[in-house]
Scaffold this motif. Sequence first.
Motif, PDB file in Angstrom:
ATOM      1  N   ARG A 346       7.550  -7.158  -2.527  1.00 44.51           N
ATOM      2  CA  ARG A 346       8.117  -8.438  -2.939  1.00 44.51           C
ATOM      3  C   ARG A 346       9.532  -8.592  -2.392  1.00 44.51           C
ATOM      4  N   LEU A 347       9.848  -9.831  -2.046  1.00 45.52           N
ATOM      5  CA  LEU A 347      11.208 -10.262  -1.735  1.00 45.52           C
ATOM      6  C   LEU A 347      11.474 -11.522  -2.534  1.00 45.52           C
ATOM      7  N   ALA A 348      12.643 -11.609  -3.160  1.00 53.33           N
ATOM      8  CA  ALA A 348      12.986 -12.809  -3.928  1.00 53.33           C
ATOM      9  C   ALA A 348      14.486 -12.944  -3.969  1.00 53.33           C
ATOM     10  N   GLY A 349      14.969 -14.181  -3.929  1.00 56.27           N
ATOM     11  CA  GLY A 349      16.407 -14.379  -4.007  1.00 56.27           C
ATOM     12  C   GLY A 349      16.811 -15.804  -3.730  1.00 56.27           C
ATOM     13  N   GLY A 350      18.092 -15.997  -3.491  1.00 61.01           N
ATOM     14  CA  GLY A 350      18.631 -17.327  -3.242  1.00 61.01           C
ATOM     15  C   GLY A 350      20.139 -17.294  -3.292  1.00 61.01           C
ATOM     16  N   ALA A 351      20.739 -18.462  -3.465  1.00 60.22           N
ATOM     17  CA  ALA A 351      22.197 -18.591  -3.508  1.00 60.22           C
ATOM     18  C   ALA A 351      22.574 -19.671  -4.514  1.00 60.22           C
TER      19      ALA A 351
END
Length: 654
Positions: A346-351
């Motif tokens: 899994r990869l997850a993120g943001g700003a």
Amino acid sequence: MRRALLLSVLCSSPAFAEEPPIVVTGSLDRPQAVRTGEQAALALSGRLEDLLATVPGLQQFRRSDSRSSNPTAQGITLRALGGNASSRTTVLLDGVPMADPFFGSVPLSALTPDRLGRVTVWNGGGAGAFSEGAVAGTIELVSEDPREAPRLAGAALVDDRGDSELSGTVSARLGTGGVSLGGRWDRGPGFWTTPVSQRVPASVRAAYESWSTSLRAAAPIAPDVELQLRGLVYDDHRTLRFAGADSSSTGQDASVRLLASGRWKVDALAWVQARNFSNVVISSTSFRKTLDQYGTPATGTGAKLELRPPVGGGHDLKLGLSWRRGAGETQEAAYSAVTGLVTVRRLAGGAQSVFAISLHDEIVSGDLTLSGGVRADRWSQSGGFFRETSAAGVVTTDNRFVNRSGWQASWRTRAALKLGEDATLFAAAYTGLRLPTLNELYRPFTVFPVTTRANAALANERLRGFEAGMTWQPATGISLGLTAFDNKVEGAIANVTIGTNLRERRNVDAVHARGIEASARAQLGTLSLRGALALTDAEVQASGVSATLNGKRPAQTARVSASGSAIWQPADGWTLSLLLRLTGAQFEDDLQVDSLAAATTLGATVELPLAKGFSLVLRGENLTGTQVVTRNQAGSIDLGVPRTVWAGVRVKLR
């Protein structure tokens, strides 16, 4: 002697110490000052969270300290406004927000009391620079001025388990400026967090090793203008419950600050942070690795400018601009507890970013002080994503979330009236704002057997609150304080149970907390006595799909917390201190199924002079051996610090 730290929650009031204050605690615009002579050594573990625990109503998500908790659970909240692991209190170090840009947790092991000169605790919302996130309050940490610090200060201690603590700071005056270089190294086998009845061959002690290094410099560059530089580097490793359940957190922070103290007062600050976190989860049944969160890189940047023009007429006007941005992502792989093979990645993120304009004015007219402030925030959430692939690399989920932004206003107002020289009445009202963290928005997680989903549609939390109270000094050296408050966090984010072993982060209608905070202080010659009490009635207000939580107390919050301390300093260099703490019963979960019993602990510190600049230190944590339950997941128990005795030496050379 080197400035020492003592905290005790006190009501909003003017400082009454005749000499410069060392530690300041309180609420809103008029915190209480502590006299320089009160050298308390009440950080019984030598850790910031232990020092802050003397503030009733202040809580971490769990009762664990920074030797034996998951770093992402180190959120700090005041006034029982918690319910999940994120901070609802803003923590500042020399003006810089310290929360992790991804998780919102605070790196407590890197913020050591021996490098601080002042701590201020403000209850309630605010409208100043970097007050986004302060829906429960603000904790302001200020590093010790290198020009006032000893040339050499340090300590070396060891406890009865073989844990060790080594710290030192070297300071020097450079003309009219100064520089300090400090470091600390803690390591040890740790203590058993697993009860004897639940230990298995895979159970281990909560071993830990952490180090941090800080650099602070201050230099006048013109009359009434000073430039300050600060750097912090830290590394923290812990093992929790099972062999292989290892976590690590690292950080590198830098900031530059310009202060002008002439007719036009200026505070200009810029900072940058780099953080990373890793974590391995071990199955409690097969004792195999089930999750490897091998990286969570995050960056934070920000700046502020605050101007105080000489408007005169009894006004203290502040005009401010601030901007901050955080970005990060989690990188992890899930494993089968049966085969030990990777099942998904899994990869997850943001700003997210916040730009704010603020204005605050205070007017003093005789015995009456009036103050008010407004703040407008332009917030944004962008670049949010969640991507999941199979072990073979086939994409199974690829979500890209809609960017969101908007404006939100906050305000606060306060009035204080002095009744002669001995008493002050005050009242305040305020609002506040907290954005959901990137972790809450985009990263699901599992603490077996419960899975908690993320929610990219989470709305901002908003505080509405008011308080009123008084301080009274009935005699010389005696001070009493009482505050009544009513705080409501609308749209509070909670981990809501939506199925068997399944939760989701959701905005409930509100978390509503009403209560009383009381404090007392007496200085009787060489003996200083302090007491503080918080009684809080907090409840979740929820409807619709979250209606099962309506009327329940938020998870991990107590109705009662209290502390009492006694510090005796019969001669120069001699100190005996005792600290008694009570934390009331809490619930582990949102449905109030699993409970955590109330706990009362006693700590003590003795410091005796040996030779010039050197002293013997004896320190005790939880001397009564109270069993402090920090986690109860359907009967699976974690325990807090047991009885612990430290011994060592301390040096302060000027």
